[in-house]
Design an enzyme around this catalytic site. Structure first.
Site, mmCIF file in Angstrom:
data_model
loop_
_atom_site.group_PDB
_atom_site.id
_atom_site.type_symbol
_atom_site.label_atom_id
_atom_site.label_comp_id
_atom_site.label_asym_id
_atom_site.label_seq_id
_atom_site.Cartn_x
_atom_site.Cartn_y
_atom_site.Cartn_z
ATOM 1 N N SER A 184 2.849 -7.341 -5.203
ATOM 2 C CA SER A 184 4.005 -6.009 -5.131
ATOM 3 C C SER A 184 3.396 -6.431 -4.046
ATOM 4 O O SER A 184 4.253 -5.781 -2.837
ATOM 5 C CB SER A 184 3.436 -4.939 -5.580
ATOM 6 N N HIS A 241 0.859 -1.392 -2.050
ATOM 7 C CA HIS A 241 2.574 -1.543 -1.932
ATOM 8 C C HIS A 241 2.323 -0.781 -0.064
ATOM 9 O O HIS A 241 3.562 -1.335 0.344
ATOM 10 C CB HIS A 241 3.462 -0.109 -2.602
#
Length: 278
Positions: A184, A241
């Site tokens: 991610s 993220h």
């Protein structure tokens, strides 16, 4: 005395030149048949040059366009980097969860005693099938955009640098009992890079980013789960993220500040050169 006329018979016609002379088998010295009788290729080449002059296109522009088309055709025959990244992720998942090879666990990032290679290898590891499929979906979308714009090498460097950088920041911030794995961080990095490399002052591009940006970010936050195992619980690593997105923006900023020589060697530079000429 009457004159007498003596009528002589007509002489026999000469047969020396009764037949046409044969054409010489060899061309006469100093005479080129192509200069007298132009070939079809010569006529076509002259017509093409005349048409180019009428359109105002110079020979250098034509050569640049031909070289650009050759570079694009050559690039189309190269292996696609995004599919190698997808295959590597799927291969590691199969070896880890289906064949249950114990050595694959050593590729995870253990915050208590990390190895230097785990910051990179953990970006190719995933906790379960949902974790893998959601990440690879966005890796394919944003990675393909980056590769089409910048090339396969830039795609690999963007994936590795954003993923490893996000893991490094997570290792500095999260508890020592954590174990990080997932792509991610690289997903958010590729997303940021794909947006910034196509960003321009065109109002249509800005409107497109404003309309679709919020939707894309929400879906990425829901699906792209950079997993961090804290204790025995599976949590979403939001630090990865944000870190991946910031590192992706920093990469684009640094690359734009590097003065590349404008010699037209790369297809992208040739494209910009042709746009300036027009």
């Amino acid at each position: 005395m009457a004159q007498q006329l003596l009528l002589l018979p007509d002489p026999a016609p000469s047969r020396t030149f009764s037949k046409p002379l044969p054409s010489p088998s060899l061309p006469l010295p100093g005479l080129r048949l192509s200069s007298v009788y132009p070939t079809r290729r010569t006529v076509i080449a002259a017509a093409v040059r005349r048409d180019l002059l009428r359109c105002g296109m110079r020979r250098s522009d034509l050569v640049a366009d031909l070289e650009l088309a050759k570079d694009k055709q050559w690039q189309g025959r190269r292996p696609n980097g995004i599919f190698w990244i997808l295959l590597l992720n799927v291969g590691v998942y199969i070896a880890d969860h289906m064949f249950q090879i114990q050595n694959i666990k050593e590729l995870y990032l253990y915050h208590a005693f990390p190895s230097w290679f785990q910051f990179v290898t953990s970006t190719f590891c995933h906790a379960n099938w949902n974790h893998l499929s959601s990440n690879l979906f966005f890796v394919y979308i944003f990675g393909k955009l980056v590769e089409e714009e910048e090339g396969s090498f830039a795609l690999w460097m963007s994936y590795i640098l954003t993923g490893a950088g996000a893991n490094l920041i997570s290792w500095l911030v999260l508890p020592m009992s954590s174990v990080s794995l997932g792509a991610s961080g690289a997903v958010f990095g590729l997303f940021t890079i794909s947006v910034l490399v196509k960003m321009s002052l065109d109002w249509r591009k800005i409107l497109e980013v404003l309309i679709l940006g919020q939707f894309v970010v929400d879906k990425v936050m829901e699906a792209a789960r950079a997993t961090t195992v804290t204790g025995h619980s599976l949590q979403v690593n939001n630090i990865a993220h944000i870190s991946g997105a910031l590192i992706g923006a920093a990469l684009v900023f640094l690359i734009n500040r590097i003065p590349f020589p404008s010699n037209g060697d790369s297809p992208k530079s040739s494209k910009h050169t042709n746009e300036k000429r027009r």
